[in-house]
Scaffold this motif. Sequence first.
Motif, short mmCIF file in Angstrom:
data_model
loop_
_atom_site.label_atom_id
_atom_site.label_comp_id
_atom_site.label_asym_id
_atom_site.label_seq_id
_atom_site.Cartn_x
_atom_site.Cartn_y
_atom_site.Cartn_z
N ASP A 76 0.80 -1.22 0.00
CA ASP A 76 0.00 0.00 0.00
C ASP A 76 0.84 1.28 0.00
O ASP A 76 0.38 2.32 0.45
CB ASP A 76 -1.03 0.00 1.14
N THR B 288 -2.67 -2.30 -14.70
CA THR B 288 -3.24 -0.96 -14.89
C THR B 288 -2.15 0.12 -14.99
O THR B 288 -2.48 1.29 -15.15
CB THR B 288 -4.21 -0.60 -13.75
N TYR C 183 -2.45 5.96 0.01
CA TYR C 183 -1.73 4.72 0.30
C TYR C 183 -2.54 3.54 -0.23
O TYR C 183 -3.21 2.85 0.53
CB TYR C 183 -1.49 4.60 1.80
N VAL C 184 -2.48 3.34 -1.54
CA VAL C 184 -3.25 2.26 -2.15
C VAL C 184 -2.35 1.42 -3.04
O VAL C 184 -1.31 1.89 -3.51
CB VAL C 184 -4.43 2.79 -3.00
N PRO C 185 -2.73 0.16 -3.28
CA PRO C 185 -1.96 -0.68 -4.20
C PRO C 185 -1.89 -0.03 -5.59
O PRO C 185 -2.82 0.67 -6.01
CB PRO C 185 -2.75 -1.98 -4.27
N GLU C 186 -0.79 -0.30 -6.28
CA GLU C 186 -0.57 0.29 -7.61
C GLU C 186 -1.74 0.04 -8.55
O GLU C 186 -2.10 0.91 -9.35
CB GLU C 186 0.75 -0.26 -8.19
N THR C 187 -2.37 -1.14 -8.46
CA THR C 187 -3.48 -1.46 -9.36
C THR C 187 -4.55 -0.37 -9.30
O THR C 187 -5.18 -0.04 -10.31
CB THR C 187 -4.11 -2.82 -8.99
N MET D 205 -4.08 2.80 -8.28
CA MET D 205 -3.57 4.18 -8.38
C MET D 205 -4.06 4.91 -9.63
O MET D 205 -4.49 6.07 -9.54
CB MET D 205 -2.04 4.14 -8.31
N PRO D 206 -4.04 4.27 -10.82
CA PRO D 206 -4.57 4.98 -12.00
C PRO D 206 -6.03 5.36 -11.83
O PRO D 206 -6.45 6.43 -12.29
CB PRO D 206 -4.38 3.96 -13.13
N LEU D 207 -6.82 4.52 -11.15
CA LEU D 207 -8.23 4.84 -10.93
C LEU D 207 -8.39 6.00 -9.97
O LEU D 207 -9.29 6.82 -10.12
CB LEU D 207 -8.96 3.63 -10.32
N VAL E 288 -10.16 -3.65 -6.49
CA VAL E 288 -8.88 -3.98 -7.13
C VAL E 288 -9.09 -5.11 -8.16
O VAL E 288 -8.35 -5.23 -9.14
CB VAL E 288 -7.82 -4.32 -6.05
#
Lengths: 283, 409
Positions: free
Chosen positions: A132, A159, B30-34, B36-38, B193
């Motif tokens: 995270d 993504t 603080y989020v997973p990369e998957t 992040m674009p969203l 996710v």
Amino acid sequence: MTTARIDARFAALRAEGRAAFIPYVMAGDPDYATSLTILKGLPGAGADLIELGFPFSDPMAEGPPIQRAALRALSKGMTLTKTLQMVAEFRETDQDTPIVLMGYANPLVTRGFATFARDAAAAGADGLIVVDIPPEEADPLADALEAQGLSLLLLSTPTSDDARLKVIQRRTSGFAYYVSVAGVTGVKEANAQAVAPAVERVRKASGLPVAVGFGIRTPERAAEIARVADGAVVGSALVDEVAEAVDMNEDVTLRVLSKVESLAKAVRSARLASAGTGNAARA
Amino acid sequence: MTPRNPAPTPNDYAAYPDASGRFGDYGGRYVPETLMPLVHELDAAYAAAKADEGFRAELAGYLKHYVGRPSPLYFAARLTAHFGGAKIYLKREELNHTGSHKINNCMGQILLAMRMGKTRIIAETGAGQHGVATATVCARFGLPCVVYMGAVDVERQKPNVFRMNLLGAEVRPVTAGSATLKDAMNEALRDWVTNVHDTYYLIGTAAGMHPYPAMVRDFQSVIGVEAREQIMEMEGRLPDAVVACVGGGSNAIGLFHPFLNDEGVRLYGVEAAGEGMDTERHAAAINGGRPGVLHGNMTYLLQDQEGQITEAHSISAGLDYPGIGPEHAWLHDVGRATYLTATDLESLEAFKLCAELEGILPAIESAHALARLGDVAKEVGKDGIVVLNLSGRGDKDVATVAAHLGMQI
């Protein structure tokens, strides 16, 4: 900035013309002693690098297998401090196999990034993956790790477009980690055909070896991935072995290590079809 | 930690967050990369919507004709006489469609989701109020809706589960972890996710990754904007204090925000003290926690020495969360707002008092604010004015209240 152990290991693998097999195990699962025995047995069973999870109460990107592994470890009192102690004990007998720690931000925030980096380096860890902490939040942690010669591995995912891959690789060293599915760990299956071009993109952006994880459960799938990537990571399938062995009252270490052996064998037998491209990108 | 923002000058409290989603040290992404674009896509889409007069007019139309806004500001004469201090006004958010302030935010976000072309809505819920509000707007606009709810909460809030089902939503009980609101949020994030291509995550409180804390605050700020106009009309001046309960903190920040730069207006948030602040069974992140990272933001959290998140405890499922919105964390640190606490028992007493004196059953969440109302009214004094946000109605809580009073219904 990168660690000698990770670089040396990938250089050796390049010379052998094969991909790395990288098992993921949760530190302290099902308990400290068993987990340490498993950890020490991994290189002998064919692990080229090791991902060692440190448990967190709220692992938002994990599927049920690793969620349960974290809870098993926490229920036995596992902590980040004890995870580092486990790394130090491992290093007493193995100086060469790189260990990458993997987990979530809050235990690191609690310890303080600088203190963590110092302690992790002293214990003999080589790198860190924090699920995270995306590039947008990575600088303070990356600076702290860099000061101690540790690698930060920021994840690339389906993504991440080319622009993001560049941002990701700016603070990544050691090797690049490609998350092969949009999803949590241990649920969707990776598709080698779809993964191959993504691995190429990540290689090009990073100039680093590319390991693929999330979605590899079987020796067949591990071999397929090993043909197109520089490393295959298997996690959920291994922690499932822990869970089943505990449930069936079987020898946990034996079950996990024999699974590691079969996966490692499959990876070793797969030819690294794109080794040339990878080397060119790194040159 | 080094502060990322300079110390605020007295009149720019309302200027946060910065471009990276920070309120001082708090907030962030603080989020997973998957995801992040969203998160970037959402940030851009929300900024565009916010600047679009057409979007604002559409939202205002639904708030007026569907939600029933503006909600009244009501002079509570008997509570005022009872406490013998300041004049007490109640902002009647419990009169909104679906019975709480939650719908203000849901209406804003569902319009945004449709504008972004998303075709599936997910949400987390604790007490079920946000789940009901989300299911309501999904029914209104014909979008499929999945609500994640801790298995423990599903059990203690059965009427709301049934309401969501009636509205066409699928309620998925979450058994992971402690099976309460934080675990429901984990599971919603796991869904997001996994379904990034078509899914919109409709977060119910002013917490989580940027832009949610700022966006939810903006949608809830209608509470404070109206209250400000109403008190000016009724009293010809601003209140001396405003009071609201705080779990994640969306109703409180919605009330506070339009008053942030009015330094004469004291801001009081009331956290859930559960069985008491001298026990470990409470849900007061600011009064009993310390800063950390969870669910996409840096904020105050209930956690152990090793940074593992600990369980929150409150009679109120809506306040039963181990964190708090990052803007509250910052307002606390800079001293602009004060965060008090109220125990389960104090809140039950306040629940009864409000019912008996004003003929209003408050949500047990709102009853936490009512529990500190007497103190605030006394502190402000006889010539003063206090506005309390009555964020929800208490019909949903009668079974809980009855159980605590030792009655069967």
